[in-house]
Scaffold this active site. Structure first.
Site, PDB file in Angstrom:
ATOM      1  N   GLU A   1      -5.931  -0.043   2.487  1.00  0.00           N
ATOM      2  CA  GLU A   1      -5.371   1.354   2.903  1.00  0.00           C
ATOM      3  C   GLU A   1      -5.367   1.310   4.621  1.00  0.00           C
ATOM      4  OE1 GLU A   1      -7.805   4.531   1.387  1.00  0.00           O
ATOM      5  OE2 GLU A   1      -6.544   5.933   2.479  1.00  0.00           O
TER       6      GLU A   1
ATOM      7  N   ARG B   1       2.635  12.657  -7.139  1.00  0.00           N
ATOM      8  CA  ARG B   1       1.367  13.450  -6.467  1.00  0.00           C
ATOM      9  C   ARG B   1       2.025  14.403  -5.692  1.00  0.00           C
ATOM     10  NH1 ARG B   1      -3.217   8.809  -6.105  1.00  0.00           N
ATOM     11  NH2 ARG B   1      -3.681   8.844  -8.155  1.00  0.00           N
TER      12      ARG B   1
END
Lengths: 666, 249
Positions: free
Chosen positions: A453, A337
């Site tokens: 996260e 990414r």
């Protein structure tokens, strides 16, 4: 305080098993007298809450949404990685470990990543047992697809709604425990501070968002699983309510914050359409399996497209620049990414962007439609040279694979992506940085854990696609439930923690004073006004490419906005009612502090790695250049009263099983 | 475009509500419906008034949090989308738009357009799960093949986002579509079959206890469902219920 990651001894493939065999246990009867608070009910929090309750602990779970099923993990589209090697393409625990460390640009902790790869297969087994309807092949076996940065197919998926299905699995498991009374669920509650007693995390102060009441909750351990902080940019793919508050509160009470500058800018999002924009929508990375990314080769064509005089479908093949295939032939459109995002920015900055704002590139399915169409025509014995038929069959095949994503795109952009290429541009998506944790997922505050996260541990400087779901569930189902026992074993005689202790009284008072301040401030600008200004500074100067000068300016500007916010913010309504502006005010106040630390962290890391690109540190070809000699460490920040004065602690990263190499996808 | 909004305002569950009128100007057709409400709220705050409370979170049609009744239709005029995916290009300059909360006894109003849907959670708590604990020793995921047709049907049922549009659209405020989606998903999969009977009995009983109405097969729920959950699921739940009621152990 020195940082001890508590990595177990022994060879990497034995560390976790040995650790599990040697840590302390809490017997079933004693678990019944131990309380654990879990903040956040996404994949990490939901799976942790369910598993801890099944084991016998009394769990109190908190979420700000009206139901635990709505946590933002639900929006994950593409899939979840696991080293099952069902496709017989040479996958293994080691390969998943290697890909993740390499994908993270050699800035993650080896032992944690190996454990993640090790438990990945269990996650799929567990989810299937819960009734998660993964995609299957005609033989009844699970199907896989491929994601960026890897050369195997190890991604399990449920159409474009994998996150939803996994989260609903965890929510189901939670529901079962809520029904049994083992989880006490607090919907529409927001944690506003951590309470520490005798140096340990012993509870939280939460606001009931429906009534405005401030509540004290005690426990023997507190787990923060409240997700990432991408909304510091205002515009991101995160949900509107996603925030850093729980993580930031524990940071201010002593938990170090690690690598805040590591942000993932996702390459395939729908471009911004105007000033009214409130959030950005992701188009799953799985689209890069079949879509080809391009911009016009000639600047005049780009200009003509921008002006609406030329359509992309009118541009001949030789006038298109498939820049990812050109620059990275080995991985092509499936580069990681960070690489894909920077390449898009590079083309757009050079003037080849394709929508009115000049900030978009094409994601084109025309050749995939032809390829699938031909295959389908041959399979069904039709004429593979019949262009109209092939196109029709091809569109059907694409619809079966990505139908919901195409529909989503069409609703937002009002263009039909089966007929004309999609327009995409990078957007803030995920934050690899987060609360520093040791191997046991414990923060630098005893008894306070961070999972999913919210912690920093597994993705280094860049996360690979379909690895966030894997990490959230690994932490919640298979890591935390074991490691937390090691700490709680010393608490079997403690008994219930009283919420009348002076520490609770004090923390509650501080929370109330701050809320009072907001209501009584009567300034002239809304919370969003400040949040948007902050977001612009972050995107322009702390976004996809950063340099020392810009970062210094950003720090000054962030401080300026923060000062103005406290002087001039207007929060309507009252304390003791449902008040969404008041909720936002608290969250933005925390973002305004985090933002400064974020920029400060980016400034000290004078290298490029993963999602962090320092313009001063690049190769001649414009690729990110790491500096392993000086920066192979985790930057863990200690709060000292002002985010600008935070103290840096370094955890050196040791690579014993993987050789450090300059990442190449060429 | 310029619009006139007629919005339900209600301070809390105990007070009475009423429709109030607000004009909004210069709305772009590229805005989502919720972004249009953001513009209104910014305007209200700047005028020293109270903004309109409404539920929303992901703004990409998957969390199920947004929930508006727009011109008499759940999630507005378009099909198979949530309110956050509705764009202003579906309206035209000069339109008057009525915006109300979900209307159902089992979804009491919290404030303005925000309702309490915890009754859905309680239906799930009664049986919306497979009773399997977390363990590293479950059987291999491929040990039990699942026919693709069943897996796909289970998936379609499982895409329910729990928004409550089915209840709000139903003249009886029935929660049959919501409940049947979960019952169906798990009844279709071998992993869920083991406790299928117990599940359907418990979930239906909880559904009744929450005060949801009965199903009279009008099908409004299916039409308004943003995820296109099929009425077939209700039929399957009825079969499951019947078989659980008359079956012998």
């Amino acid at each position: 305080m020195s940082l001890d990651a508590k990595i177990p001894e022994g060879p990497i493939d034995k560390k976790w098993i040995n650790h599990k065999n040697n840590i302390k246990l809490v017997n079933p009867a004693n678990k019944r007298s131990i309380d654990v608070i879990v903040v956040g009910t996404g994949l990490a929090g939901g799976s942790a809450a369910a598993s801890l309750a099944e084991m016998g602990y009394n769990v109190k779970a908190f979420c700000f949404q009206d139901s635990p099923r709505r946590a933002h993990s639900i929006a994950a589209q593409g899939g979840i990685n696991a080293a099952k090697n069902y496709q017989n393409d040479g996958d293994s625990t080691y390969r998943l470990f290697y890909d993740t460390v390499k994908g993270g640009d050699y800035r993650s902790r080896e032992a944690n990543v190996y454990r993640l790869a090790e438990v990945s297969a269990n996650i799929i087994d567990q989810c299937v047992a819960q009734g998660v309807p993964f995609a299957r092949e005609y033989g009844g076996m699970l199907d896989n697809r491929s994601f960026g940065g890897v050369q195997v197919s190890r991604t399990f998926y449920a159409k474009g709604q994998t996150g939803q299905q996994l989260l609903l699995g965890a929510y189901s498991a939670m529901s079962r425990q809520i029904g049994k009374g083992k989880i006490k669920m607090y919907n529409r509650h927001e944690m506003l501070d951590l309470v520490m007693v005798g140096g340990k995390a012993r509870g939280i102060i939460a606001r009931n968002l429906e009534t405005g009441e401030i509540e004290r909750h005690s426990a023997h351990a507190v787990v923060i699983a409240s997700g990432g902080y991408g909304n510091v940019f205002f515009l991101s793919t995160n949900a509107m309510g996603s925030n850093v508050t729980a993580s930031w509160k524990i940071h201010k009470k002593g938990a170090y914050f690690a690598n805040p500058c590591y942000t993932q800018i996702h390459p395939t999002c729908i471009p911004v359409s105007g000033d009214h924009q409130s959030k950005l929508t992701l188009m799953s990375e799985s689209l890069r399996n079949d879509g080809r990314i391009w911009v016009p080769k000639k600047k005049e064509d780009a200009e003509a497209i921008k002006a609406g005089k030329l359509k992309p479908t009118q541009l001949a093949e030789e006038d298109r620049d498939y820049y990812l295939e050109r620059r990275y032939p080995a991985f092509g459109n499936l580069v990681p990414r960070d690489v894909a995002s920077r390449a898009a920015k590079e083309r757009c900055d050079a003037g080849f962007g394709v929508n009115a704002t000049g900030e978009a590139v094409y994601l084109d399915f025309a050749s995939a439609i032809q390829r699938y169409g031909k295959e389908a025509a041959l399979v069904h014995g039709h004429d593979a040279n019949d262009k109209a038929l092939v196109t029709k069959l091809g569109k059907e095949a694409i619809k079966a694979k990505y139908g919901n994503l195409f529909q989503m795109y069409e609703k937002i952009v009002a263009q039909n992506p089966y007929e004309t290429p999609m327009m995409i541009y990078p957007a803030v998506h995920y934050t690899m940085g987060g609360v520093w944790v040791d191997y046991n997922l414990m923060t630098t505050i005893p008894g306070c854990y961070a999972a999913g996260e919210a912690n920093f541990s597994d993705h280094g400087a860049n996360r690979l696609g379909a690895s966030a779901l894997m990490q959230g569930l690994a932490d919640g189902y298979f890591v935390l439930p074991y490691t937390i026992g090691d700490y709680l074993a010393d608490d079997i005689r403690t008994g219930e923690i009283s919420t009348d202790l002076p520490e609770f009284v004090q923390a509650e008072k501080e929370v109330k004073d701050r809320l009072d301040f907001f209501i009584n401030n009567k300034g002239t600008h809304s919370v969003d006004h400040f949040h948007k200004r902050l977001g612009k500074v972050m995107w322009d100067k702390v976004g996809m490419a950063r340099n020392a000068e810009g970062l210094k300016e950003a720090i000054a500007e962030i401080r300026q906005i923060r000062d103005e916010f406290w002087k001039d913010v207007r929060v309507p309504g009252d304390l003791n009612e449902f008040n969404q502006e008041l909720e936002k005010a608290g969250r933005v106040a925390d973002f305004l502090e985090l933002a400064e630390l974020f920029a400060k962290d980016a400034l000290q890391r004078e290298e490029s790695c993963g999602g962090h690109f320092r313009e001063e540190s690049q190769t001649e070809e414009g690729e990110a250049k790491r500096n392993d000699e000086d920066f192979t460490y985790v930057a863990a920040w200690e709060f000292t009263g002002d985010p600008g004065e935070s103290k840096l602690h370094k955890e050196e990263l040791k690579y014993e099983n993987i050789e450090l190499k300059q990442r190449s996808y060429k | 475009m310029n619009l006139t909004l007629k919005i339900w305002r209600q301070k809390n569950a105990k007070t009475k509500g009423a429709i109030e009128t607000y004009p909004v100007k210069d709305i772009s057709e590229d805005m989502s419906f919720l972004e249009m409400l953001d513009v209104l709220n910014e305007q209200l705050i700047n005028d020293g008034k109270e903004p309109v409370a409404f539920d929303h979170d992901c703004r990409e049609g998957i969390c199920g949090m947004c929930s508006l009744y727009i011109n008499g239709q759940a999630h507005g005029p378009d099909r198979e989308i949530t309110t956050c995916q509705l764009h202003m290009r579906s309206f035209k300059d000069g339109d008057t738009i009525f915006i109300e909360p979900w209307r159902a006894g089992a979804f009491p109003v919290v404030k303005d357009l925000v309702t309490d849907r915890s009754s859905f959670d309680r239906i799930m708590n009664a049986g919306g799960f497979v009773s399997v604990n977390t363990s590293g020793n479950t059987i291999d995921a491929n040990a039990i093949p699942v026919p693709k047709v069943d897996a796909d049907k289970a998936f379609d049922a499982a895409t329910c986002i729990g928004c409550g549009a089915c209840v709000a659209s139903c003249k009886n405020a029935s929660a049959m579509l919501f409940t049947s989606a979960k019952v169906s998903q798990l009844a279709l999969l071998p992993q869920g079959k083991v406790e299928a009977h117990e599940r359907v009995m418990n979930m239906v009983s909880q559904m009744d206890e929450e005060g949801f109405g009965n199903c009279t097969n009008t099908g409004a729920c299916e039409v308004e469902c943003p995820k296109g959950i099929s009425l077939e699921n209700i039929a399957r739940m009825n079969r499951e219920y019947l078989s659980a009621s008359v079956g012998s152990e």
